[in-house]
Design an enzyme around this catalytic site. Structure first.
Site, PDB file in Angstrom:
ATOM      1  N   TYR A  21       3.278   2.630   2.802  1.00  0.00           N
ATOM      2  CA  TYR A  21       3.355   3.999   2.284  1.00  0.00           C
ATOM      3  C   TYR A  21       4.824   4.428   2.177  1.00  0.00           C
ATOM      4  O   TYR A  21       5.257   4.950   1.144  1.00  0.00           O
ATOM      5  CB  TYR A  21       2.581   4.944   3.214  1.00  0.00           C
ATOM      6  CG  TYR A  21       2.549   6.384   2.751  1.00  0.00           C
ATOM      7  CD1 TYR A  21       1.861   6.754   1.600  1.00  0.00           C
ATOM      8  CD2 TYR A  21       3.198   7.389   3.470  1.00  0.00           C
ATOM      9  CE1 TYR A  21       1.825   8.082   1.177  1.00  0.00           C
ATOM     10  CE2 TYR A  21       3.164   8.713   3.058  1.00  0.00           C
ATOM     11  CZ  TYR A  21       2.478   9.051   1.912  1.00  0.00           C
ATOM     12  OH  TYR A  21       2.441  10.363   1.493  1.00  0.00           O
ATOM     13  N   SER A  62       7.862  12.135   0.347  1.00  0.00           N
ATOM     14  CA  SER A  62       7.264  12.496   1.634  1.00  0.00           C
ATOM     15  C   SER A  62       8.372  12.462   2.670  1.00  0.00           C
ATOM     16  O   SER A  62       9.428  11.856   2.444  1.00  0.00           O
ATOM     17  CB  SER A  62       6.192  11.454   1.994  1.00  0.00           C
ATOM     18  OG  SER A  62       5.726  11.616   3.307  1.00  0.00           O
TER      19      SER A  62
HETATM   20  N1  LIG Z   1      -0.712  16.062   2.390  1.00  0.00           N
HETATM   21  C1  LIG Z   1       0.383  15.605   2.973  1.00  0.00           C
HETATM   22  O1  LIG Z   1       0.575  15.719   4.187  1.00  0.00           O
HETATM   23  C2  LIG Z   1       1.423  14.891   2.139  1.00  0.00           C
HETATM   24  C3  LIG Z   1       2.687  14.667   2.698  1.00  0.00           C
HETATM   25  C4  LIG Z   1       3.635  13.995   1.953  1.00  0.00           C
HETATM   26  C5  LIG Z   1       3.354  13.570   0.678  1.00  0.00           C
HETATM   27  N2  LIG Z   1       2.105  13.772   0.161  1.00  0.00           N
HETATM   28  C6  LIG Z   1       1.824  13.262  -1.173  1.00  0.00           C
HETATM   29  O2  LIG Z   1       1.221  14.280  -1.937  1.00  0.00           O
HETATM   30  C7  LIG Z   1       0.506  13.686  -3.016  1.00  0.00           C
HETATM   31  C8  LIG Z   1      -0.828  14.388  -3.166  1.00  0.00           C
HETATM   32  O3  LIG Z   1      -1.644  14.118  -2.050  1.00  0.00           O
HETATM   33  P1  LIG Z   1      -2.515  15.227  -1.304  1.00  0.00           P
HETATM   34  O4  LIG Z   1      -1.893  15.443   0.015  1.00  0.00           O
HETATM   35  O5  LIG Z   1      -2.747  16.367  -2.187  1.00  0.00           O
HETATM   36  O6  LIG Z   1      -3.851  14.373  -1.019  1.00  0.00           O
HETATM   37  P2  LIG Z   1      -5.301  14.440  -1.695  1.00  0.00           P
HETATM   38  O7  LIG Z   1      -5.910  15.777  -1.487  1.00  0.00           O
HETATM   39  O8  LIG Z   1      -6.015  13.249  -1.164  1.00  0.00           O
HETATM   40  O9  LIG Z   1      -5.005  14.263  -3.241  1.00  0.00           O
HETATM   41  C9  LIG Z   1      -4.692  13.011  -3.802  1.00  0.00           C
HETATM   42  C10 LIG Z   1      -4.874  13.107  -5.297  1.00  0.00           C
HETATM   43  O10 LIG Z   1      -4.505  11.857  -5.881  1.00  0.00           O
HETATM   44  C11 LIG Z   1      -5.508  11.496  -6.803  1.00  0.00           C
HETATM   45  N3  LIG Z   1      -5.597  10.039  -6.966  1.00  0.00           N
HETATM   46  C12 LIG Z   1      -5.729   9.083  -6.033  1.00  0.00           C
HETATM   47  N4  LIG Z   1      -5.839   7.868  -6.609  1.00  0.00           N
HETATM   48  C13 LIG Z   1      -5.787   8.078  -7.956  1.00  0.00           C
HETATM   49  C14 LIG Z   1      -5.863   7.241  -9.092  1.00  0.00           C
HETATM   50  N5  LIG Z   1      -6.025   5.907  -8.991  1.00  0.00           N
HETATM   51  N6  LIG Z   1      -5.788   7.797 -10.319  1.00  0.00           N
HETATM   52  C15 LIG Z   1      -5.642   9.120 -10.450  1.00  0.00           C
HETATM   53  N7  LIG Z   1      -5.554   9.987  -9.415  1.00  0.00           N
HETATM   54  C16 LIG Z   1      -5.631   9.456  -8.178  1.00  0.00           C
HETATM   55  C17 LIG Z   1      -6.796  12.067  -6.253  1.00  0.00           C
HETATM   56  O11 LIG Z   1      -7.728  12.294  -7.309  1.00  0.00           O
HETATM   57  P3  LIG Z   1      -9.035  11.430  -7.609  1.00  0.00           P
HETATM   58  O12 LIG Z   1      -9.487  10.815  -6.324  1.00  0.00           O
HETATM   59  O13 LIG Z   1      -9.983  12.447  -8.160  1.00  0.00           O
HETATM   60  O14 LIG Z   1      -8.599  10.434  -8.620  1.00  0.00           O
HETATM   61  C18 LIG Z   1      -6.304  13.393  -5.693  1.00  0.00           C
HETATM   62  O15 LIG Z   1      -6.315  14.379  -6.700  1.00  0.00           O
HETATM   63  C19 LIG Z   1       0.423  12.208  -2.701  1.00  0.00           C
HETATM   64  O16 LIG Z   1       1.363  11.510  -3.501  1.00  0.00           O
HETATM   65  C20 LIG Z   1       0.825  12.129  -1.243  1.00  0.00           C
HETATM   66  O17 LIG Z   1       1.380  10.893  -0.897  1.00  0.00           O
HETATM   67  C21 LIG Z   1       1.154  14.447   0.851  1.00  0.00           C
END
Ligand SMILES: NC(=O)c1ccc[n+]([C@@H]2O[C@H](COP(=O)([O-])OP(=O)(O)OC[C@H]3O[C@@H](n4cnc5c(N)ncnc54)[C@H](OP(=O)(O)O)[C@@H]3O)[C@@H](O)[C@H]2O)c1
Length: 245
Positions: free
Chosen positions: A153, A140
């Site tokens: 985080y 991130s």
């Molecule tokens: N969106 C942003 O602005 C941003 C920026 C920087 C980095 N990121 C990173 O991108 C990655 C994906 O996040 P996103 O933005 O796509 O958010 P999101 O839409 O909330 O997706 C998060 C995903 O992680 C899964 N997850 C959470 N806890 C889990 C567990 N215990 N076991 C298995 N799966 C789990 C969720 O699936 P289930 O709940 O179905 O298990 C969901 O598919 C993360 O690592 C986040 O830190 C995002």
């Protein structure tokens, strides 16, 4: 898309956001995808969308090492190999340290850091036996800069980069490749993982105004996966044009 057709990519956190969108882009480019997350209904719907020949769904909680082993085994059994794994599952429970949200600290570390290690532990033997494989990590902007509410985080996302850099050096010997993508604000469900109500509202407002679509991230993954075997894309740092920090 060059070098992607028929590649097998395992994706954690594939039930929403960046993982789901990346699966769509990879399948469009000809890849097969193994989708892992806890919300199996969401994964099944995505398999329906992508086609059962191209995608499989597996319920996995990444905090449980044996479930990640089961996910990797199922992906390899179904498609015969694993060319890349996107270690993407994560959450972002922003709050000041003084609030002592111990359960959220534990969960953030368990998912964002230990989940990544468990995924690696499961997939590395498969890739090493193949003599090839690409591990793709999601850090991130918060893995590059710190903010007052983001200590835990950021610790996990700096940690992901540390794991990736050590891994990059370890897997040279057998041709393994390592990529880290570090996005800024991207429109997903991530702000919903914030439990401090005031911060959750502020982040939801900020994301509504500034976040870029998930396909910006997915295109970064496609770029990294599409490189020939002798090209190792190590780091991609991306922000919305309007994002200051
Ligand atoms: N969106 C942003 O602005 C941003 C920026 C920087 C980095 N990121 C990173 O991108 C990655 C994906 O996040 P996103 O933005 O796509 O958010 P999101 O839409 O909330 O997706 C998060 C995903 O992680 C899964 N997850 C959470 N806890 C889990 C567990 N215990 N076991 C298995 N799966 C789990 C969720 O699936 P289930 O709940 O179905 O298990 C969901 O598919 C993360 O690592 C986040 O830190 C995002």
């Amino acid at each position: 898309m060059e070098n992607i057709a028929e590649k097998v990519v395992a994706i954690t956190g594939a039930s929403s956001g960046l993982g789901a969108e990346t699966a769509r882009h990879l399948v469009r480019a000809g890849a097969k995808v193994a989708l892992g997350a806890r919300r199996k209904d969401r994964l099944d719907a995505l398999v329906d969308e992508l086609g059962a020949d191209n995608a499989m769904a597996f319920r996995v909680d990444v905090t449980k090492r044996e479930e990640l082993q089961g996910f990797v085994d199922a992906a390899r059994d179904r498609f015969g190999r694993i060319d890349a794994m996107l270690h993407n599952a994560g959450l972002m429970p922003f709050a000041p340290l003084a609030e002592n949200r111990h359960d959220e600290w534990d969960q953030c570390i368990d998912v964002n850091l230990k989940g990544v290690l468990y995924g690696l532990g499961a997939v590395l033997p498969v890739m090493q036996a193949q003599g090839a494989g690409q591990n793709i990590f999601v850090s991130s902007v918060a893995g590059h800069v710190c903010t007052p509410i983001g200590a835990v985080y950021s610790a996990t996302k700096f940690g992901v980069r540390a794991i990736a850099e050590s891994l990059r050096q370890e897997v040279k010997a057998w041709g393994g490749r390592v990529t880290v993508l570090s996005p800024g604000a991207v429109a997903t469900e991530l702000p919903q993982s914030i439990r401090n109500e005031e911060i959750a509202k502020a982040m939801a407002d900020y994301y509504a105004e500034a976040a870029i679509p998930a396909d910006a991230f997915a295109r970064g993954v496609v770029y990294a996966v599409s490189q020939p075997e002798d090209v190792d894309i190590n780091e991609i740092l991306m922000r919305p044009t309007s994002q200051q920090m």
